[in-house]
Design a protein around this motif. Structure first.
Motif, PDB file in Angstrom:
ATOM      1  N   LEU A 159       0.814  -1.216   0.000  1.00  0.00           N
ATOM      2  CA  LEU A 159       0.000   0.000   0.000  1.00  0.00           C
ATOM      3  C   LEU A 159       0.845   1.261   0.000  1.00  0.00           C
ATOM      4  CD1 LEU A 159      -2.944  -0.873   2.416  1.00  0.00           C
ATOM      5  CD2 LEU A 159      -2.788  -1.161  -0.054  1.00  0.00           C
ATOM      6  N   PHE A 160       2.144   1.119   0.276  1.00  0.00           N
ATOM      7  CA  PHE A 160       3.050   2.278   0.257  1.00  0.00           C
ATOM      8  C   PHE A 160       4.051   2.196  -0.899  1.00  0.00           C
ATOM      9  CE2 PHE A 160       1.422   2.077   4.536  1.00  0.00           C
ATOM     10  CZ  PHE A 160       1.260   3.407   4.895  1.00  0.00           C
ATOM     11  N   PHE A 161       3.890   1.248  -1.804  1.00  0.00           N
ATOM     12  CA  PHE A 161       4.849   1.045  -2.886  1.00  0.00           C
ATOM     13  C   PHE A 161       4.792   2.177  -3.916  1.00  0.00           C
ATOM     14  CE2 PHE A 161       5.552  -3.878  -2.745  1.00  0.00           C
ATOM     15  CZ  PHE A 161       6.256  -3.713  -1.570  1.00  0.00           C
ATOM     16  N   SER A 162       5.820   2.225  -4.752  1.00  0.00           N
ATOM     17  CA  SER A 162       5.978   3.295  -5.746  1.00  0.00           C
ATOM     18  C   SER A 162       5.584   2.872  -7.159  1.00  0.00           C
ATOM     19  CB  SER A 162       7.434   3.771  -5.762  1.00  0.00           C
ATOM     20  OG  SER A 162       8.287   2.725  -6.179  1.00  0.00           O
ATOM     21  N   ASN A 163       5.003   1.680  -7.304  1.00  0.00           N
ATOM     22  CA  ASN A 163       4.584   1.143  -8.605  1.00  0.00           C
ATOM     23  C   ASN A 163       5.749   0.600  -9.426  1.00  0.00           C
ATOM     24  OD1 ASN A 163       2.205   0.560 -10.134  1.00  0.00           O
ATOM     25  ND2 ASN A 163       2.781   2.117 -11.632  1.00  0.00           N
ATOM     26  N   THR A 164       6.929   0.485  -8.819  1.00  0.00           N
ATOM     27  CA  THR A 164       8.088  -0.058  -9.529  1.00  0.00           C
ATOM     28  C   THR A 164       8.589  -1.366  -8.907  1.00  0.00           C
ATOM     29  OG1 THR A 164       9.618   1.250  -8.169  1.00  0.00           O
ATOM     30  CG2 THR A 164       8.848   2.243 -10.228  1.00  0.00           C
ATOM     31  N   GLU A 165       8.134  -1.687  -7.716  1.00  0.00           N
ATOM     32  CA  GLU A 165       8.595  -2.887  -7.028  1.00  0.00           C
ATOM     33  C   GLU A 165       8.164  -4.140  -7.794  1.00  0.00           C
ATOM     34  OE1 GLU A 165       8.328   0.434  -4.151  1.00  0.00           O
ATOM     35  OE2 GLU A 165       7.006  -0.398  -5.680  1.00  0.00           O
ATOM     36  N   ILE A 198       1.210  -3.615  -6.255  1.00  0.00           N
ATOM     37  CA  ILE A 198       0.295  -2.483  -6.114  1.00  0.00           C
ATOM     38  C   ILE A 198       1.061  -1.166  -6.246  1.00  0.00           C
ATOM     39  CG2 ILE A 198      -1.081  -1.208  -4.391  1.00  0.00           C
ATOM     40  CD1 ILE A 198      -2.028  -3.905  -3.318  1.00  0.00           C
ATOM     41  N   GLY A 199       0.460  -0.207  -6.936  1.00  0.00           N
ATOM     42  CA  GLY A 199       0.991   1.156  -6.953  1.00  0.00           C
ATOM     43  C   GLY A 199       0.436   1.907  -5.758  1.00  0.00           C
ATOM     44  N   GLY A 200       1.206   1.963  -4.668  1.00  0.00           N
ATOM     45  CA  GLY A 200       0.715   2.504  -3.400  1.00  0.00           C
ATOM     46  C   GLY A 200       0.918   3.996  -3.253  1.00  0.00           C
ATOM     47  N   LEU A 201       1.028   4.442  -2.004  1.00  0.00           N
ATOM     48  CA  LEU A 201       1.043   5.884  -1.733  1.00  0.00           C
ATOM     49  C   LEU A 201       2.245   6.595  -2.329  1.00  0.00           C
ATOM     50  CD1 LEU A 201      -0.312   6.224   1.925  1.00  0.00           C
ATOM     51  CD2 LEU A 201      -1.542   6.290  -0.255  1.00  0.00           C
ATOM     52  N   GLN A 202       3.405   5.932  -2.434  1.00  0.00           N
ATOM     53  CA  GLN A 202       4.553   6.600  -3.047  1.00  0.00           C
ATOM     54  C   GLN A 202       4.301   6.882  -4.530  1.00  0.00           C
ATOM     55  OE1 GLN A 202       8.718   5.548  -1.711  1.00  0.00           O
ATOM     56  NE2 GLN A 202       7.654   3.716  -1.002  1.00  0.00           N
ATOM     57  N   HIS A 203       3.376   6.156  -5.133  1.00  0.00           N
ATOM     58  CA  HIS A 203       2.994   6.382  -6.521  1.00  0.00           C
ATOM     59  C   HIS A 203       1.868   7.404  -6.628  1.00  0.00           C
ATOM     60  CE1 HIS A 203       2.079   5.669 -10.695  1.00  0.00           C
ATOM     61  NE2 HIS A 203       0.900   5.122 -10.417  1.00  0.00           N
ATOM     62  N   MET A 257      -4.580  -0.102  -5.922  1.00  0.00           N
ATOM     63  CA  MET A 257      -4.963   1.144  -5.279  1.00  0.00           C
ATOM     64  C   MET A 257      -5.185   2.180  -6.378  1.00  0.00           C
ATOM     65  SD  MET A 257      -4.856   1.247  -1.809  1.00  0.00           S
ATOM     66  CE  MET A 257      -4.197   2.829  -1.272  1.00  0.00           C
ATOM     67  N   THR A 258      -6.190   3.052  -6.192  1.00  0.00           N
ATOM     68  CA  THR A 258      -6.448   4.109  -7.161  1.00  0.00           C
ATOM     69  C   THR A 258      -6.684   5.423  -6.419  1.00  0.00           C
ATOM     70  OG1 THR A 258      -8.856   3.777  -7.215  1.00  0.00           O
ATOM     71  CG2 THR A 258      -7.534   2.449  -8.728  1.00  0.00           C
ATOM     72  N   VAL A 259      -6.660   6.521  -7.166  1.00  0.00           N
ATOM     73  CA  VAL A 259      -6.949   7.835  -6.607  1.00  0.00           C
ATOM     74  C   VAL A 259      -7.832   8.586  -7.597  1.00  0.00           C
ATOM     75  CG1 VAL A 259      -4.843   8.878  -7.586  1.00  0.00           C
ATOM     76  CG2 VAL A 259      -5.941   9.936  -5.597  1.00  0.00           C
TER      77      VAL A 259
END
Length: 322
Positions: A135-141, A147-152, A309-311
């Motif tokens: 949930l905190f990933f940057s979408n590059t892991e 998941i593309g998390g909050l860093q993304h 995750m989306t925004v």
């Protein structure tokens, strides 16, 4: 010749099927951010499609005008809507049953069930920890498969980068707010953390829309805790009853929580109305048919999750960083 799907795998499969809804609920309930999104109704299952879409209102209606009498009104078309598009991400865990497991636990259904339940619990905890971190990933892991998390979604450098298929460098309305201690020549500490949060909070406020949750790493959460006087250190009863200790910001306007998965020297200010956890409705920790290995004495019962995750509004999200 023995049948691969014996009573043992039948019990494991039915145990997993019966545990499916509880598995999804337990994971949401045991991750601070997911717990909050769930309470806000923002764990939104999706039914399918090539991508996960979020509809956006990105501009005002240009036809609004004051007029007098028979003055000509503006009836031109206003282009005010677009969509952000997010990729599906996939997660798998497997409950493994060896031939030796079957032999050692073939005496009764009770012993089989007990072992099956233990294996399911291990799978649950592992998947919970995996999603909690993501949930905190940057979408590059993991080569972009996580998941593309909050860093993304809430970028350290919000003036550039593509999120949901929209380039923040081109569209300023698709940029999150931020306060950088270094850029402001300020040293992060218990005496400066509240000023930084205040700046971000005001930048993210729009009428009744405002940050309702701050999520910090151990350093920034401690700074905030130490910045409070003793009578300010009270907690939200509902949040505390879920096992998460939430401090208050601005007398209760927002909760402030610590999450061990939050990246170092970060404090995210979230308007959770616009942050969404989107599991696939048919793959939300679902178990599929067991599989028999062709080169091992083992049976595999798989568990699958698909989603992301989306925004739907980045301009109302904020970040305090160093």
């Amino acid at each position: 010749m023995p049948v691969p799907s014996t009573t043992y795998t039948e019990v494991v499969t039915t145990t997993l099927d019966a545990y499916r809804d509880a598995l999804a609920d337990n994971i949401a309930a045991n991750i601070p951010l997911l717990s909050r999104l769930k309470s806000k109704g923002n764990t939104d299952p999706a039914g399918g499609g090539v991508h996960l879409l979020e509809n956006l209102m990105y501009a005002s209606n240009s036809t609004v005008k004051w007029y007098s009498g028979l003055e000509t009104l503006d009836v031109s078309q206003s282009d005010v809507l677009t969509s952000a598009s997010f990729n599906w991400k996939e997660l798998n865990a497997n409950v493994i049953i060896s031939g030796l497991d079957k032999a050692q636990n073939s005496g009764s259904r009770e012993s089989i069930y007990s072992l099956a339940k233990s294996r399911v619990k291990v799978a649950e905890i592992t998947m919970m920890n995996t999603i909690g971190a993501a949930l905190f990933f940057s979408n590059t892991e993991n080569a972009g498969k996580s998941i593309g998390g909050l860093q993304h979604l809430i970028a350290d450098l919000p003036t550039s980068g593509v999120v949901g298929g929209i380039d923040a460098g081109t569209y300023p309305w698709w940029r999150n707010q931020f306060y950088d201690f270094s850029a402001n020549s300020v040293t992060p500490s218990s005496s400066t953390i509240q000023h930084a949060m205040n700046v971000v909070f005001l930048a993210c406020q729009r009428n009744s829309d405002m940050i309702d949750l701050w999520v910090g790493d151990s350093t920034y959460f401690t700074y905030y805790l130490e910045s409070l006087t003793a009578n300010q250190r009270f907690m939200d009863d509902q949040q505390a009853s879920s096992g998460f200790r939430a401090l208050k910001f601005w007398g209760g306007v927002s909760d402030v929580i610590y999450d061990p998965n939050c990246p170092a020297n970060h404090m995210y200010g979230l308007n959770t109305k616009y942050i969404h956890y989107r599991p696939h409705k048919d793959y939300n920790f679902v178990t599929l048919e067991d599989k028999v290995s062709i080169n091992q004495d083992a049976t595999v019962v798989p568990i699958y999750w698909k989603g992301n995750m989306t925004v739907s509004n980045r301009s109302l999200q904020g970040l305090v960083e160093a």
